[in-house]
Design an enzyme around this catalytic site. Structure first.
Site, PDB file in Angstrom:
ATOM      1  N   TYR A 135       0.642  -1.171  -0.186  1.00 49.37           N
ATOM      2  CA  TYR A 135       0.131   0.120  -0.031  1.00 49.37           C
ATOM      3  C   TYR A 135       0.965   1.180  -0.131  1.00 49.37           C
ATOM      4  CZ  TYR A 135      -4.400  -2.601   0.929  1.00 49.37           C
ATOM      5  OH  TYR A 135      -5.268  -3.442   0.986  1.00 49.37           O
ATOM      6  N   LYS A 201       3.345 -13.711   6.591  1.00 48.51           N
ATOM      7  CA  LYS A 201       3.364 -14.476   5.453  1.00 48.51           C
ATOM      8  C   LYS A 201       4.951 -14.825   5.292  1.00 48.51           C
ATOM      9  CE  LYS A 201       1.105 -16.718   2.655  1.00 48.51           C
ATOM     10  NZ  LYS A 201       0.619 -17.912   2.801  1.00 48.51           N
ATOM     11  N   ASP A 240      -2.637 -17.023   6.197  1.00 55.64           N
ATOM     12  CA  ASP A 240      -3.627 -18.008   5.709  1.00 55.64           C
ATOM     13  C   ASP A 240      -4.358 -18.561   6.879  1.00 55.64           C
ATOM     14  OD1 ASP A 240      -1.277 -18.880   5.538  1.00 55.64           O
ATOM     15  OD2 ASP A 240      -1.678 -20.298   3.943  1.00 55.64           O
ATOM     16  N   ASP A 264      -5.676  -5.240   6.159  1.00 56.55           N
ATOM     17  CA  ASP A 264      -6.658  -4.747   5.722  1.00 56.55           C
ATOM     18  C   ASP A 264      -7.659  -5.847   5.624  1.00 56.55           C
ATOM     19  OD1 ASP A 264      -8.418  -3.026   4.463  1.00 56.55           O
ATOM     20  OD2 ASP A 264      -7.453  -3.025   2.646  1.00 56.55           O
TER      21      ASP A 264
END
Ligand code: NAD
Length: 370
Positions: A135, A201, A240, A264
């Site tokens: 972002y 991640k 995840d 987000d």
């Protein structure tokens, strides 16, 4: 009489409608608690469509100046077109004012339909990094000079035969990661929270999200005494898996600390677990300035904006009054809002068969003050 300056930005779409309702509640609560000895001086600042019409600019310098001077603000949602057009004004505000932590407390309000089996056990606070990651806004269109240069470099270095690709950059830095984690640790201590989960991640993106995890643990180690003294557990979960956990066992989590993109997605998913983004509040916090805002957008799908739910904005105000150390005001508003919803008074998204408008909902909250 003490005057407290607060900047507000109405926002686009449903923004002015939910702002009108929320402001009635905030003003009434301050009046109720302080009986005329304190008053809010609302200073309007412009951004988005209203600003474009008034000043010819979507985010004028004057708005940033007011926020820098006053240091506390609250805003409605601002529209961002997908694909083309201007970049997100929300992202610009967060970056230009260095509001590096997006804090979203996700807690169930009894009376609201929620998809989880035991929503009353959901009580999670998400700390999302707000200024970097994908972002950061560093990306280039296919065929641009920059994209072609990067593609040539990548093809040479990795032999990947890349063509006609758009390129985006994902910066994650030590300083910005550590200050976010430190804010989460301080929040846990102040609010008696016992677990901080780093969500990343790092298994796939070793040098960005992997280092996010490493730097979070490093700063935790630097503050080991504080963490041990307050019996705070620190762990980490792959993003995840965290999504699954959030759907299946949300009650196991307390504070989540995560990079921008994960945060987000996770924030909206967590909000959905307790009944939707019309409800959950948010705050963008830096070291100097705080700008509170609802978690939802401009809701173009709502045909009659007068019927939009102002709860997320009202509760963002509750966070703001807590930030301003006006705890009595926040408790008064929160308790009264909960009472209303529990007794079946709510907007269409919550009570589709017998809804009240945003302003009527606000009036009912005020009636319930005690
Ligand atoms: P949205 O949040 O506006 O709407 C998603 C869904 O939630 C819709 O079904 C909507 O009707 C419902 N909803 C949202 N707020 C509600 C409320 N207060 N009461 C009742 N129902 C509500 O998301 P979107 O449609 O993807 O985005 C619309 C615009 O808002 C886009 O331009 C987007 O970029 C912008 N946006 C801004 C912010 C922000 O200002 N921080 C955040 C998210 C989206």
């Amino acid at each position: 009489m003490e005057i407290i300056d607060i900047v507000y930005i109405e926002g686009d779409g449903i923004g002015p409608f939910v702002m009108e309702a929320a402001m009635k509640v905030w003003n009434a609560a301050v009046g109720y608690v302080y009986n005329g000895s304190k008053k809010i001086n609302w200073i309007e600042a412009y951004a988005g469509k209203k600003s474009l019409e008034k000043n010819g600019s979507l985010l004028p310098d004057e708005t940033l100046k007011k926020l820098k001077e006053v240091k506390v603000g609250i805003k409605g949602p601002l529209e961002t077109p997908v694909g083309s057009g201007y970049r997100s004004l929300n992202v610009a505000l967060r970056q230009k004012l260095d509001l590096y932590a997006c804090i979203r407390p996700v807690k169930y309000i009894p009376g609201i339909k929620a998809p989880v089996k035991s929503p009353e056990n959901v009580d999670i606070v998400i700390f999302r990094e707000n200024t970097e990651d994908v972002y950061a806004g560093i990306e280039w269109e296919e065929n641009s000079k920059e994209a072609i240069e990067v593609i040539e470099f990548l093809n040479e270095k990795f032999k990947i035969n890349l063509h006609n690709a758009s390129i985006g950059i994902k910066p994650i830095s030590e300083f910005r990661t550590k200050r976010l984690m430190k804010m989460a640790i301080d929040y846990a201590v102040k609010n008696n929270r016992k677990k901080i989960t780093i969500v990343h991640k790092g298994n796939i993106m070793k040098y960005t999200e992997g280092n996010f995890r490493k730097w979070c643990y490093e700063i935790a180690e630097e503050h080991k005494d504080l963490i041990d003294k307050n019996s705070i557990e620190i762990n980490d979960v792959i993003a995840d898996n965290m999504f699954q956990q959030l759907l299946l066992k949300p009650e196991k989590y307390d504070i989540l600390v995560t990079p921008n993109l994960n945060g987000d997605y996770l924030s909206d998913a967590a909000a959905a677990q307790v009944g939707g983004i019309g409800i959950v509040p948010g705050g963008n916090i830096g070291d100097e300035i705080a700008l509170f805002e609802p978690t939802h957008g401009t809701a173009p799908a709502i045909k009659d904006p007068k019927m939009a739910n102002p709860t997320s904005l009202i509760l963002s105000g509750v966070m703001m009054f807590e930030y301003l150390e006006m705890k009595e005001v926040s408790s008064l508003i929160e308790n009264s809002l909960k009472k209303c919803i529990k007794s079946g008074i709510a907007t269409k998204d919550i009570m589709p068969d017998n809804p009240v408008s945003a302003v009527k909902f606000a009036a009912k909250i005020i009636e319930n003050f005690n």
